[in-house]
Design a protein around this motif. Structure first.
Motif, mmCIF file in Angstrom:
data_model
loop_
_atom_site.group_PDB
_atom_site.id
_atom_site.type_symbol
_atom_site.label_atom_id
_atom_site.label_comp_id
_atom_site.label_asym_id
_atom_site.label_seq_id
_atom_site.Cartn_x
_atom_site.Cartn_y
_atom_site.Cartn_z
ATOM 1 N N LEU A 2 0.839 -1.187 0.000
ATOM 2 C CA LEU A 2 0.000 0.000 0.000
ATOM 3 C C LEU A 2 0.881 1.247 0.000
ATOM 4 C CD1 LEU A 2 -2.916 1.022 0.240
ATOM 5 C CD2 LEU A 2 -2.627 0.944 2.706
ATOM 6 N N SER A 4 -0.463 4.536 -0.556
ATOM 7 C CA SER A 4 -1.237 5.757 -0.344
ATOM 8 C C SER A 4 -0.808 6.495 0.915
ATOM 9 C CB SER A 4 -2.722 5.403 -0.251
ATOM 10 O OG SER A 4 -3.484 6.562 -0.111
ATOM 11 N N HIS A 18 1.041 -3.085 5.124
ATOM 12 C CA HIS A 18 -0.242 -3.618 4.670
ATOM 13 C C HIS A 18 -0.077 -5.072 4.244
ATOM 14 C CE1 HIS A 18 -3.600 -3.951 1.658
ATOM 15 N NE2 HIS A 18 -4.235 -3.538 2.732
ATOM 16 N N SER A 66 -12.375 5.611 -3.964
ATOM 17 C CA SER A 66 -11.119 5.007 -3.533
ATOM 18 C C SER A 66 -11.112 3.511 -3.799
ATOM 19 C CB SER A 66 -10.906 5.254 -2.037
ATOM 20 O OG SER A 66 -9.810 4.502 -1.577
ATOM 21 N N ILE A 68 -8.892 1.670 -2.166
ATOM 22 C CA ILE A 68 -8.335 1.070 -0.953
ATOM 23 C C ILE A 68 -9.268 1.118 0.241
ATOM 24 C CG2 ILE A 68 -5.870 0.881 -0.546
ATOM 25 C CD1 ILE A 68 -5.550 3.750 -0.564
#
Length: 81
Positions: A2, A4, A18, A66, A68
């Protein structure tokens, strides 16, 4: 992995990564509703119901877009009288 970083902040604390678990926004909101001369407390402010719904929709649509985020809890409802 991940990558972000919302608001330039990592989602995980140092040394945590993650591993496929769902990402949840567990507390957010803060659209203030101005009533009369009192200014509500929040991150953004509106003065009527239509603007409130539009601002709420803007925030929720960003979450839905999003890839995620898998869930959320809108916690900051309310207005001052």
């Amino acid at each position: 992995m991940l990558q972000s970083m919302p608001a330039n902040r990592p989602i995980y604390a140092n040394r945590f990564t993650h591993h496929g678990e769902p990402i949840l926004i567990t507390e957010f909101g803060g659209i203030a509703f101005k009533i009369g001369s009192q200014q509500g407390r929040g991150y953004t402010s509106v003065s009527n119901e239509i603007d409130y719904v539009n601002e709420y929709r803007r925030v929720i649509e960003a979450i839905y877009a999003s890839k995620i985020i898998h869930g959320f809890c809108y916690t900051q409802l309310g207005m001052r009288r």
